[in-house]
Design an enzyme around this catalytic site. Structure first.
Site, PDB file in Angstrom:
ATOM      1  N   LYS A 247       0.808  -1.165  -0.061  1.00 22.56           N
ATOM      2  CA  LYS A 247       0.278   0.037   0.010  1.00 22.56           C
ATOM      3  C   LYS A 247       0.908   1.312  -0.182  1.00 22.56           C
ATOM      4  CE  LYS A 247      -3.906  -2.081   2.668  1.00 22.56           C
ATOM      5  NZ  LYS A 247      -4.988  -1.860   1.434  1.00 22.56           N
TER       6      LYS A 247
ATOM      7  N   GLU B 194     -12.445  -3.580  11.067  1.00 21.18           N
ATOM      8  CA  GLU B 194     -13.346  -3.846   9.732  1.00 21.18           C
ATOM      9  C   GLU B 194     -14.609  -3.746  10.401  1.00 21.18           C
ATOM     10  OE1 GLU B 194     -11.597  -6.895   6.970  1.00 21.18           O
ATOM     11  OE2 GLU B 194     -11.133  -7.493   8.996  1.00 21.18           O
TER      12      GLU B 194
ATOM     13  N   HIS C  16       0.225  -7.825   9.449  1.00 17.58           N
ATOM     14  CA  HIS C  16       0.223  -6.480   9.122  1.00 17.58           C
ATOM     15  C   HIS C  16       0.596  -5.593  10.217  1.00 17.58           C
ATOM     16  CE1 HIS C  16      -2.043  -8.160   5.838  1.00 17.58           C
ATOM     17  NE2 HIS C  16      -2.845  -8.294   6.236  1.00 17.58           N
TER      18      HIS C  16
ATOM     19  N   LYS D 276     -13.215  -7.384  13.713  1.00 20.95           N
ATOM     20  CA  LYS D 276     -14.359  -7.568  12.919  1.00 20.95           C
ATOM     21  C   LYS D 276     -15.659  -6.860  13.693  1.00 20.95           C
ATOM     22  CE  LYS D 276     -12.161 -10.468   9.879  1.00 20.95           C
ATOM     23  NZ  LYS D 276     -11.773 -10.093   8.588  1.00 20.95           N
TER      24      LYS D 276
END
Ligand code: NAP
Length: 513
Positions: free
Chosen positions: A205, A239, A263, A361
């Site tokens: 990214k 998320e 990550h 999540k």
């Protein structure tokens, strides 16, 4: 006189020119899977569309379906139409599609791999792919050893003079330190480390690469980038989606293995590392390895970690179910969907600064960010009432969405009183640059074809990350035995109570992104 910005290691080529891959074939294993459809095949088309693939390029799909080359072509076509970033151009597609081949086989099928070798040899001879082959393992991790063994047996993993053979491995790379070491051994028995490209798509990214530009191309940030000025660092990947239908992959893996091990610890390494001598892959990796070696979980783990599982709630105006009611999960699943840890980075630069990492999540918003929270000014020459709304200064790297950087600081509220309140100053990629950022997978696939390893974690980094995380995984496993399920948290919120407690103990709180 040598200019301060000149680099004696710089090669003669103008670095502003795009580098184009040389002749090669890419083989995708798991071509019928979700990742191949949504990311890999569209990225290959986008690279072709940007003129970054050579005319002598081939894409070979390997799967167990009974397909002809044309059926495979149709599958790629649909994936490109649905998910490519750049516009569809018929002439680009036609040229690319001439190089599509499909090989039918299962991973235990020696004849299938013999057909694959034959297909690649034929492409080398007829399409000029030059004996250069990249093997992308977009398959369940348990199948990695079998495919590697087949590539070794058929001789496809061997590079002969002047040609290359590379393997691309998806996450998760192992499920703890021991299994990662075993897998690294299997991989390195077949491919030398320089031919192994472990994907951590976060490193592809733009905003993540910009951490290096922000820190090392500027003078104003680095002097305060240390324990003298920074109070704590918060790295968040939140998320809003749930896990319906993804039980097969996620159940038994959980948030910490899925996101923190790779990550978030990579983001920590880039944020906390020292300046590399230059940006060669070896120097960059050396700095990341140094900082990961100096990092450990803060203790005691019942106070410095948190873990949870989402329950039913409201998200985006919709009623959503809890994990245990999701398709693909049993009602006894102990898989966590939220995890948070505290990492101590034991270096002169960071001693005493907690690095808080969290992911989950069904949280309030989809956001990934790194926030450096600064200490309060040692003295405020104002009445307390004037600074009631003054928080701590912060520098926030917004990784996604709305990529950019925010600085938060106090400012005088207009009027005839002295009143100080927090304000934000924003840099946004979307408005500062006309160029659109390429997808992470475009950058990473191109780097594999160019043999450019900077953005791929090496075996030691992966093992060090597991070494940091393993004590938390063991602690949580023991907790599950004693307590059953991880702590519940309501969908649409910001995680379990223990996550808030984790920071509250030291008088801090999580940012509400
Ligand atoms: N999806 C994502 O966004 C994502 C993100 C990060 C990492 N990953 C990683 O990427 C990899 C692929 O993920 P995915 O989501 O695409 O998985 P997936 O949808 O479950 O696809 C798995 C693929 O492997 C194939 N396969 C499985 N066993 C096989 C066998 N014995 N012989 C031949 N083919 C076999 C499947 O073929 P069939 O169709 O014939 O079953 C399918 O094409 C995994 O390592 C995952 O951890 C995925």
């Amino acid at each position: 006189m040598t200019q301060p910005w000149s680099n004696p290691l710089r090669d003669k080529r103008d670095k502003r020119m795009p580098r184009i891959a040389g002749p090669c074939s890419v083989v995708i294993f798991g071509v019928t899977g979700d990742l191949a459809r949504k990311k890999l095949m569209p990225a290959i088309y986008d690279l072709a569309n940007r003129g970054l693939l050579p005319p002598s390029f081939a894409l070979v799909g390997f799967a167990r379906r009974d397909w002809a080359d044309e059926d495979f072509g149709q599958v790629v076509y649909e994936a490109v139409k649905q998910h490519a970033r750049t516009p569809f151009r018929q002439e680009v597609w036609d040229r690319l599609a001439e190089g599509f081949r499909f090989v039918q086989g299962t991973f235990d099928d020696e004849a299938g791999f013999a057909r694959l070798a034959e297909t690649l040899n034929k492409l080398d001879a007829e399409r000029g792919t030059g004996g250069n082959h990249a093997f992308y393992l977009s398959i369940p991790p348990k199948a990695f050893p079998q495919v590697l063994e087949q590539l070794s047996r058929t001789g496809l993993a061997k590079k002969s003079d002047g040609h290359w053979s590379r393997v691309v491995i998806e996450k998760p790379f192992g499920h703890d330190l021991k299994s990662a070491e075993e897998l690294n051994k299997i991989v390195n028995d077949v491919f030398p480390e320089s031919s192994v490209f472990r994907i951590d798509h976060y490193l592809g990214k733009e905003t993540v690469q910009n951490i290096l530009a922000l820190r090392f191309a500027n003078e104003m940030f680095e002097p305060v980038w240390n324990a003298h000025y920074v109070d704590s660092v918060q790295i968040t990947m939140a998320e809003d989606i749930g896990l319906g239908g993804r039980g097969g992959y996620y159940d038994g893996v959980g948030a910490a293995r899925d996101v923190i091990q790779n990550h978030l610890l990579q983001l920590l390494a880039l944020t906390a590392m020292e300046e590399p001598v230059n940006f060669s892959p070896a120097e960059l990796q050396a700095e990341k390895i140094k900082v990961l070696s100096a990092s450990t979980l803060a203790e005691p783990l019942d106070e410095t970690t948190a873990r949870g599982q989402y329950t039913a709630g409201w998200q985006g105006g919709e009623r959503v179910v809890g994990l245990l009611e999701e398709e693909g999960f049993s009602t006894t699943s102990t898989t966590e969907t939220f995890a948070a840890i505290t990492v101590d980075v034991d270096t002169r630069r960071w001693a005493g600064v907690p690095f808080y990492l969290r992911t989950g999540k069904r949280l309030g918003r989809r956001v990934t960010e790194i926030a450096l929270i600064f200490k309060r000014a040692p003295h405020l020459p104002f009445d307390a009432t004037m600074t009631e709304e003054l928080g701590q200064n912060a520098l926030v790297i917004r990784v996604q969405p709305d990529e950019g950087i925010t600085m938060r600081f106090g400012s005088k509220v207009p009027g005839n009183k002295m009143e100080v309140r927090d304000v934000s100053m924003d840099f946004s990629y979307g408005s500062a640059f006309a160029e659109e950022s390429p997808e992470a997978y475009e950058r990473l696939i191109l780097d594999v074809l160019l043999g450019e390893p900077s953005l791929f974690p090496v075996n030691e980094e992966v093992e060090l990350a597991w070494k940091i995380l393993d004590p938390a995984l063991e602690f949580w496993a023991a907790q599950d035995e004693a307590q059953g399920h991880p702590e519940p948290y309501e969908s649409g919120g910001w995680g379990p109570d223990s996550a808030f407690e984790m920071l509250k103990r030291s008088g801090r709180e999580w940012r509400r992104p």
